[in-house]
Design an enzyme around this catalytic site. Sequence first.
Site, mmCIF file in Angstrom:
data_model
loop_
_atom_site.group_PDB
_atom_site.id
_atom_site.type_symbol
_atom_site.label_atom_id
_atom_site.label_comp_id
_atom_site.label_asym_id
_atom_site.label_seq_id
_atom_site.Cartn_x
_atom_site.Cartn_y
_atom_site.Cartn_z
ATOM 1 N N TYR A 156 -5.541 -125.834 -83.360
ATOM 2 C CA TYR A 156 -5.460 -126.133 -81.923
ATOM 3 C C TYR A 156 -6.866 -126.354 -81.359
ATOM 4 O O TYR A 156 -7.129 -127.341 -80.661
ATOM 5 C CB TYR A 156 -4.765 -124.957 -81.225
ATOM 6 C CG TYR A 156 -4.408 -125.204 -79.779
ATOM 7 C CD1 TYR A 156 -3.312 -125.985 -79.426
ATOM 8 C CD2 TYR A 156 -5.159 -124.647 -78.744
ATOM 9 C CE1 TYR A 156 -2.973 -126.198 -78.096
ATOM 10 C CE2 TYR A 156 -4.830 -124.861 -77.415
ATOM 11 C CZ TYR A 156 -3.733 -125.638 -77.097
ATOM 12 O OH TYR A 156 -3.408 -125.864 -75.782
ATOM 13 N N LYS A 160 -8.429 -129.788 -79.809
ATOM 14 C CA LYS A 160 -8.811 -129.872 -78.393
ATOM 15 C C LYS A 160 -10.294 -130.187 -78.223
ATOM 16 O O LYS A 160 -10.670 -130.883 -77.271
ATOM 17 C CB LYS A 160 -8.420 -128.578 -77.664
ATOM 18 C CG LYS A 160 -6.906 -128.325 -77.629
ATOM 19 C CD LYS A 160 -6.123 -129.440 -76.926
ATOM 20 C CE LYS A 160 -4.653 -129.125 -76.775
ATOM 21 N NZ LYS A 160 -3.887 -130.193 -76.117
HETATM 22 N N1 LIG Z 1 0.384 -123.677 -71.426
HETATM 23 C C1 LIG Z 1 -0.905 -123.445 -71.498
HETATM 24 O O1 LIG Z 1 -1.377 -122.316 -71.253
HETATM 25 C C2 LIG Z 1 -1.839 -124.566 -71.845
HETATM 26 C C3 LIG Z 1 -3.207 -124.356 -71.645
HETATM 27 C C4 LIG Z 1 -4.097 -125.390 -71.955
HETATM 28 C C5 LIG Z 1 -3.610 -126.591 -72.430
HETATM 29 N N2 LIG Z 1 -2.268 -126.751 -72.635
HETATM 30 C C6 LIG Z 1 -1.832 -128.054 -73.140
HETATM 31 O O2 LIG Z 1 -0.907 -128.612 -72.234
HETATM 32 C C7 LIG Z 1 -0.128 -129.606 -72.911
HETATM 33 C C8 LIG Z 1 1.327 -129.428 -72.557
HETATM 34 O O3 LIG Z 1 1.790 -128.208 -73.107
HETATM 35 P P1 LIG Z 1 2.681 -127.166 -72.265
HETATM 36 O O4 LIG Z 1 1.915 -125.912 -72.181
HETATM 37 O O5 LIG Z 1 3.204 -127.802 -71.052
HETATM 38 O O6 LIG Z 1 3.860 -126.891 -73.334
HETATM 39 P P2 LIG Z 1 5.419 -127.266 -73.328
HETATM 40 O O7 LIG Z 1 5.895 -126.884 -74.676
HETATM 41 O O8 LIG Z 1 6.093 -126.652 -72.158
HETATM 42 O O9 LIG Z 1 5.425 -128.858 -73.164
HETATM 43 C C9 LIG Z 1 5.004 -129.702 -74.212
HETATM 44 C C10 LIG Z 1 5.885 -130.947 -74.251
HETATM 45 O O10 LIG Z 1 5.424 -131.782 -75.332
HETATM 46 C C11 LIG Z 1 6.573 -132.298 -76.014
HETATM 47 N N3 LIG Z 1 6.227 -132.687 -77.391
HETATM 48 C C12 LIG Z 1 6.019 -131.884 -78.464
HETATM 49 N N4 LIG Z 1 5.802 -132.638 -79.569
HETATM 50 C C13 LIG Z 1 5.869 -133.926 -79.182
HETATM 51 C C14 LIG Z 1 5.742 -135.161 -79.863
HETATM 52 N N5 LIG Z 1 5.532 -135.222 -81.207
HETATM 53 N N6 LIG Z 1 5.860 -136.315 -79.159
HETATM 54 C C15 LIG Z 1 6.105 -136.283 -77.803
HETATM 55 N N7 LIG Z 1 6.278 -135.127 -77.127
HETATM 56 C C16 LIG Z 1 6.146 -133.975 -77.802
HETATM 57 C C17 LIG Z 1 7.574 -131.145 -75.954
HETATM 58 O O11 LIG Z 1 8.902 -131.595 -76.205
HETATM 59 C C18 LIG Z 1 7.347 -130.618 -74.547
HETATM 60 O O12 LIG Z 1 8.211 -131.270 -73.620
HETATM 61 C C19 LIG Z 1 -0.448 -129.450 -74.389
HETATM 62 O O13 LIG Z 1 -1.363 -130.442 -74.793
HETATM 63 C C20 LIG Z 1 -1.083 -128.072 -74.454
HETATM 64 O O14 LIG Z 1 -1.952 -127.958 -75.555
HETATM 65 C C21 LIG Z 1 -1.380 -125.771 -72.346
#
Ligand SMILES: NC(=O)c1ccc[n+]([C@@H]2O[C@H](COP(=O)([O-])OP(=O)(O)OC[C@H]3O[C@@H](n4cnc5c(N)ncnc54)[C@H](O)[C@@H]3O)[C@@H](O)[C@H]2O)c1
Length: 272
Positions: A156, A160
Amino acid sequence: MKDLSGKNAVITGGGSGIGRGMALAFADAGMNVVIADVELSAAGAVQAEVEKLGVRGLAIETDVTKADSVEALAEAAYRELGAVHLLCNNAGVVTFGTIDQLTRADWSWVLAVNLHGVIHGLQAFIPRMKEQPGEKHVVNTASTAGMWPHPALAPYVASKYAVVGLSETLRMEGTGYGLSASALCAGNTKTKIVTSARNRLPEFGGPETTDEPAVEEAIQDGMEPEEVGRIVRQGVIDDLEYIWTHPDIRELADARLDAVRSSLDEAQKRNA
Ligand SMILES: NC(=O)c1ccc[n+]([C@@H]2O[C@H](COP(=O)([O-])OP(=O)(O)OC[C@H]3O[C@@H](n4cnc5c(N)ncnc54)[C@H](O)[C@@H]3O)[C@@H](O)[C@H]2O)c1
């Protein structure tokens, strides 16, 4: 991009969490939104929410690990809407384990979604966006893990850090084309990220359940994704290179910069 109303956004991973938060924030500002997700039913539910805000929503099944799938997404978005002003490369997943514990499939899956997914988005959309007149913007979802390390999250973190570098490079290359870019450096947000292996693709081992109660608790204590969406919207309007959601993490950023500066001081002394 100062004026969002009437413009068009494409959001990968738009069916849940931060992607959904961004979809709602941009729709609320009058943008039409394409919600691209590997989970079509989730994308469809967000499409319905977006349409309630009086704009056009489109749900498109997309697997960002496949270049052809993302190319088809770009073709559909341009065919249906005529232009794409905002691209959010947001789909992302996580695996847990120390470097000695991780499998090759863990590495491949996380890099395929988080890094190659963004690359596929850029390859499919940037040539079209460069040709398009007016202002354009790309938001790549990185993380605080794109700025400093987090133990037991090596794939991860690696993905990133790469996304931050891609965003910074795109921002430089976009000059002269009306194209800008931001890296979203989000902190803990209340989403389904901990259970992202629910969508682990068959070629990377298939769906898995996740048992990480401490991380799940920290995430569920995190910021609401709708709030993250509004912060991103303001970041696009203000054309920020880095969009931070949690300014209280400043100490960690300072510690990293201090370590870089002091090692450069040492190098300077050595070469004096
Ligand atoms: N939640 C946190 O604390 C956090 C913090 C920093 C960054 N992020 C980043 O935010 C982004 C969104 O994640 P989130 O936290 O909303 O999680 P989430 O799991 O709620 O949403 C992620 C979405 O991505 C979709 N997805 C997964 N694999 C996929 C693929 N191969 N093709 C297309 N779609 C796909 C999933 O179906 C889901 O709808 C990610 O890049 C994550 O790394 C999250």
